[in-house]
Write a protein that holds these residues in place. Structure first.
Motif, PDB file in Angstrom:
ATOM      1  N   UNK A  59       0.842  -1.197   0.000  1.00 52.71           N
ATOM      2  CA  UNK A  59       0.000   0.000   0.000  1.00 52.71           C
ATOM      3  C   UNK A  59       0.878   1.248   0.000  1.00 52.71           C
ATOM      4  N   UNK A  60       0.409   2.271  -0.731  1.00 47.76           N
ATOM      5  CA  UNK A  60       1.151   3.524  -0.778  1.00 47.76           C
ATOM      6  C   UNK A  60       0.439   4.556   0.082  1.00 47.76           C
ATOM      7  N   UNK A  61       0.589   4.420   1.394  1.00 48.14           N
ATOM      8  CA  UNK A  61      -0.028   5.390   2.298  1.00 48.14           C
ATOM      9  C   UNK A  61       0.848   5.481   3.537  1.00 48.14           C
ATOM     10  N   UNK A  62       1.127   6.716   3.964  1.00 47.56           N
ATOM     11  CA  UNK A  62       1.950   6.903   5.161  1.00 47.56           C
ATOM     12  C   UNK A  62       1.272   6.336   6.399  1.00 47.56           C
ATOM     13  N   UNK A  63      -0.069   6.256   6.350  1.00 45.78           N
ATOM     14  CA  UNK A  63      -0.810   5.957   7.576  1.00 45.78           C
ATOM     15  C   UNK A  63      -1.404   4.554   7.639  1.00 45.78           C
ATOM     16  N   UNK A  64      -1.004   3.689   6.722  1.00 48.00           N
ATOM     17  CA  UNK A  64      -1.529   2.326   6.788  1.00 48.00           C
ATOM     18  C   UNK A  64      -0.715   1.514   7.792  1.00 48.00           C
ATOM     19  N   UNK A  65      -1.331   0.631   8.579  1.00 44.82           N
ATOM     20  CA  UNK A  65      -2.785   0.469   8.707  1.00 44.82           C
ATOM     21  C   UNK A  65      -3.410   1.607   9.506  1.00 44.82           C
ATOM     22  N   UNK A  66      -4.559   2.044   9.040  1.00 42.06           N
ATOM     23  CA  UNK A  66      -5.167   3.263   9.575  1.00 42.06           C
ATOM     24  C   UNK A  66      -5.469   3.190  11.056  1.00 42.06           C
ATOM     25  N   UNK A  67      -5.892   1.988  11.529  1.00 43.07           N
ATOM     26  CA  UNK A  67      -6.322   1.929  12.930  1.00 43.07           C
ATOM     27  C   UNK A  67      -5.151   2.125  13.893  1.00 43.07           C
ATOM     28  N   UNK A  68      -3.943   1.893  13.387  1.00 38.82           N
ATOM     29  CA  UNK A  68      -2.802   2.111  14.268  1.00 38.82           C
ATOM     30  C   UNK A  68      -2.363   3.563  14.282  1.00 38.82           C
ATOM     31  N   UNK A  69      -2.468   4.200  13.129  1.00 38.75           N
ATOM     32  CA  UNK A  69      -1.963   5.568  13.015  1.00 38.75           C
ATOM     33  C   UNK A  69      -3.022   6.637  13.196  1.00 38.75           C
ATOM     34  N   UNK A  70      -4.269   6.282  12.925  1.00 42.56           N
ATOM     35  CA  UNK A  70      -5.311   7.302  12.945  1.00 42.56           C
ATOM     36  C   UNK A  70      -6.465   6.905  13.845  1.00 42.56           C
ATOM     37  N   UNK A  71      -6.181   6.321  14.991  1.00 40.34           N
ATOM     38  CA  UNK A  71      -7.252   5.913  15.902  1.00 40.34           C
ATOM     39  C   UNK A  71      -8.068   7.130  16.291  1.00 40.34           C
ATOM     40  N   UNK A  72      -9.389   6.972  16.361  1.00 40.54           N
ATOM     41  CA  UNK A  72     -10.240   8.123  16.683  1.00 40.54           C
ATOM     42  C   UNK A  72      -9.994   8.602  18.098  1.00 40.54           C
ATOM     43  N   UNK A  73     -10.050   9.930  18.256  1.00 43.30           N
ATOM     44  CA  UNK A  73      -9.818  10.482  19.598  1.00 43.30           C
ATOM     45  C   UNK A  73     -11.028  10.226  20.480  1.00 43.30           C
TER      46      UNK A  73
END
Lengths: 391, 334
Positions: free
Chosen positions: B317-331
């Motif tokens: 995958x070409x995304x800085x934030x994958x996997x999303x749940x690790x990098x972009x967990x909801x506040x």
């Protein structure tokens, strides 16, 4: 969504808004000097009643007559036979002048956003035109109304002076929708309104249509061949095959268990977006091509492709008859066929996928208002693209 | 053919139109094993068709030209081929099926002649034998009354039949790689099901590798072994087909799957998850991640183009934030 529309008009929920009775349209495609002319029976005896506030979808493959039917319903074409009753009046017999006045109520969204907008008019002019034609408002009010409509469909009012070529397909379809709404219609007919659009844009336009329907109390007739779109949008569905309606029913029942053999084949043919179900969906592929509507088969028109057809089907034309729960089917044998598999329910997702979808939705909701398309959903088109990130 | 050598390997392919600042296709890499099916998915303008044309040596140069990269087919470098070598290869070991059979077939020649022509071009056989081969192919693709259809012109066939005829032509010389660009998009759904089934059956019989270009995720789920998702000229995610649907990583892939009606858990009355905005125009490609201006997860980091990195076997995958749940967990909890 349906409830709210019904509530607005609870006085007349029972009488249909628009009704077709024995509607036929035959086109003469070739008239030789000698011999019989070639006749296409595009619509051949359709009865249909669309209720107030519902979304009724007409589905079928190319050449089944669904677009012709849509045009007959608002008399963009004159029927060869039969009548169209709108709000208690037979509009098939209405004189021109009266029909023109009635067109305020009946509007059309076309399939191809590239050919249905006059390239020489600005989009403000395009949206204003129907109001001008019907003498609605004075020029100043009309300009305000145009701005309001453009904003409502998710375009910036400042774009009013631009021309259609400056917009993308999805934006043009929004312009077409704004134009259709300009006269304050009661019935909106969309002929493949999203099929020319990419999936992500298609979803935006579907959401918009659903919002507008609720907001303006519209009745929606959608012509479509994409059954996934139909399932998402419709209250009721009618399936056409070679100019005839072969099945009508509530969308939920229809998709859970289609009755007509053609409906079954149609649902079975949809590629399921779920690799796990790859081989399960592949049993009931129809063989053969759709016969030509100039020479439809005798008896049941589907008998040449139907796996259940017998001698009776070759001779006797089945009529649409009640099948319980408000459904109707035109098949001699539907009661005795084994129950059909409906469109498979959406796949159950792994928790991880659900989590990511939730995350995606939460982020989207956080940055844009949850209801209605935000202006930034449609910030400038290709010619004016600005790569600035939204925040 | 050795077991582990890919039949086709594309490395860092970049394609440019005219003098635009950014590449139309930018650093695309993928490979196809013998007999494997790769689907390239994306929306209009993502560069999937241009990529396919480049693989077949069919790009119009100028204005379109390949600026970097390599394409190796069965060990040979394709980009260095001469015009004559291309003609020997195309229609023989590599063949292509186009979206619109009406424009891809020559209206002035019969179906039989067109199939026979391609057989005679690549095989040393006479007209009679070529015609027999054409008949055999029409029968194999399930055209009824094949013998009479040999002498039919394209306009005398229905859309589904024309597409079958084109498949017959493409497979006439037993290619090892078949490229199909939206082969069923112009067809009705019951006919589409027939054609997909046909392609799958033929592929199983002949062991041909297939690159199928489509915008339809339903088709992808039906036929793919492996999927590459393209966005604005770049591959943003590649994965085995199950992983793409069960473990989508890139925000664009997630948005694309969420945009499909009837797929999201809620049905009637639920809103589709949309991707806001529009695909960037070729003349104004963002410098960093090309999806950033439509991505709900984008930050300043995304001004730098993310490389395609492997996160599981065969899944990149070409995304800085994958996997999303690790990098972009909801506040906050939803």
């Amino acid at each position: 969504m349906i409830e709210s529309a019904v509530m607005k008009q609870d006085t007349a929920t029972d009488s249909p808004l628009i009704e077709a009775r024995g509607l036929r349209k035959h086109f003469v495609t070739k008239r030789p000097l000698f011999g019989q002319p070639t006749i296409v029976r595009a619509v051949d005896g359709v009865d249909l009643a669309v209720r107030r506030g519902e979304t009724f979808s007409i589905v079928g493959e190319s050449g089944c007559g669904k677009s012709t039917l849509a045009r007959l319903l608002i008399r963009l074409l004159d029927p060869s036979e039969g009548s169209v009753i709108y709000d208690g009046k037979d509009i098939a017999a209405l004189p021109e002048g009266e029909m023109r006045r009635l067109r305020r109520d009946l509007q059309f969204v076309f399939q191809d956003p590239f050919s249905s907008l006059n390239p020489r008019m600005t989009i403000g002019g395009l949206v204003e035109e129907p109001m001008r034609a019907h003498g609605i408002h004075d020029p100043k009010q009309r300009r305000e109304e145009v701005a309001k409509l453009l904003r409502r469909v998710g375009l910036r009012p400042e774009y009013a002076d631009r021309y259609p070529h400056e917009f993308s397909g999805g934006q043009r379809q929004r312009i077409g929708i704004a134009r259709a709404l300009a006269t304050g219609p009661k019935l909106l007919i969309g002929d493949e309104p999203v099929s020319a659009l990419d999936v992500s844009v298609q979803a935006q336009v579907i959401n918009l249509l659903e919002d507008l329907k609720e907001e303006f109390g519209l009745t929606l007739i959608v012509i479509a061949h994409d059954l996934a779109v139909v399932r998402h949008m419709s209250d009721r569905v009618g399936v056409m095959y070679l100019g005839e309606m072969v099945e009508v029913g509530e969308a939920e029942n229809f998709f859970a268990a289609p009755l007509h053999p053609y409906s079954r084949a149609l649902l079975a043919a949809i590629p399921a977006p779920d690799p796990a179900r790859r081989n399960a969906t592949r049993q009931a592929t129809l063989t053969g091509d759709i016969p030509s509507p100039t020479a439809p088969p005798s008896g049941c028109r589907f008998h040449t492709r139907c796996p259940y057809a017998d001698a009776r089907c070759k001779e006797e034309r089945p009529v649409l008859r009640p099948a319980g729960a408000g459904r109707a089917v035109a098949c001699h044998h539907f009661e005795t066929l084994e129950p059909a598999e409906g469109l498979p329910l959406p796949p159950t997702r792994s928790p991880r996928v659900e989590q990511r979808f939730a995350l995606y939705r939460a982020r989207r909701a956080g940055e844009t208002p949850p209801r209605g398309p935000s202006p930034e959903e449609n910030s400038p088109g290709p010619s004016v693209a600005q790569p600035a990130a939204e925040n | 053919m050795s077991d582990n050598a890919p039949l086709l390997a594309v490395e860092d392919l970049s394609i440019m139109i005219g003098r635009q600042a950014e590449n139309l296709v930018d650093g695309v890499s993928f490979s196809v094993m013998p007999g494997e099916t790769l689907c390239i998915v994306g929306e209009s303008g993502c560069g999937k068709s241009v990529t396919a044309l480049a693989l077949m040596g069919l790009l119009q140069t100028p204005p379109v030209h390949i600026t970097s990269g390599s394409v190796r087919f069965d060990g040979h470098d394709l980009l260095g081929l001469s015009v004559d070598d291309w003609s020997d290869l195309r229609g023989d070991r590599m063949a292509m099926i186009f979206q619109e059979p009406m424009t891809a077939l020559n209206p002035a020649f019969t179906i039989g002649d067109q199939i026979a022509e391609s057989v005679m071009r690549h095989r040393r056989i006479g007209a009679e034998a070529a015609r027999a081969r054409a008949l055999e192919m029409l029968e194999r693709v399930g055209i009824p009354a094949a013998r009479t259809r040999l002498d039919a012109y394209p306009h005398q066939l229905s859309g589904g039949m024309r597409q079958r005829a084109m498949i017959a032509m493409a497979l006439a010389n037993d290619p090892t790689l078949l490229i199909a660009d939206e082969p069923t998009t112009a067809l009705d759904v019951t006919i589409q099901a027939q054609v997909l089934q046909l392609i799958r059956d033929l592929q199983r019989e002949s062991g041909t590798a297939l690159i199928l270009i489509t915008h339809d995720l339903g088709v992808v789920a039906e036929v793919a072994d492996k999927v590459a998702v393209m966005y604005a000229g770049r591959i943003v995610e590649t994965a085995p087909v199950e992983a793409l649907f069960n473990d989508p990583q890139h925000p664009y892939t997630i948005g694309l799957i969420g945009s499909l009606p009837g797929l999201e858990a809620g049905q009637r009355g639920s809103r589709l998850a949309t991707i806001p905005g529009l695909v960037p125009a070729p003349e104004s490609m963002p410098a960093g991640c090309r999806f950033a201006d439509r991505c709900p997860f984008a930050t300043a980091t995304c001004a730098e183009a993310p490389p395609l990195r492997e996160i599981a076997s065969g899944h990149a995958v070409a995304c800085h934030y994958a996997p999303l749940e690790e990098h972009c967990a909801p506040e906050q909890a939803a």
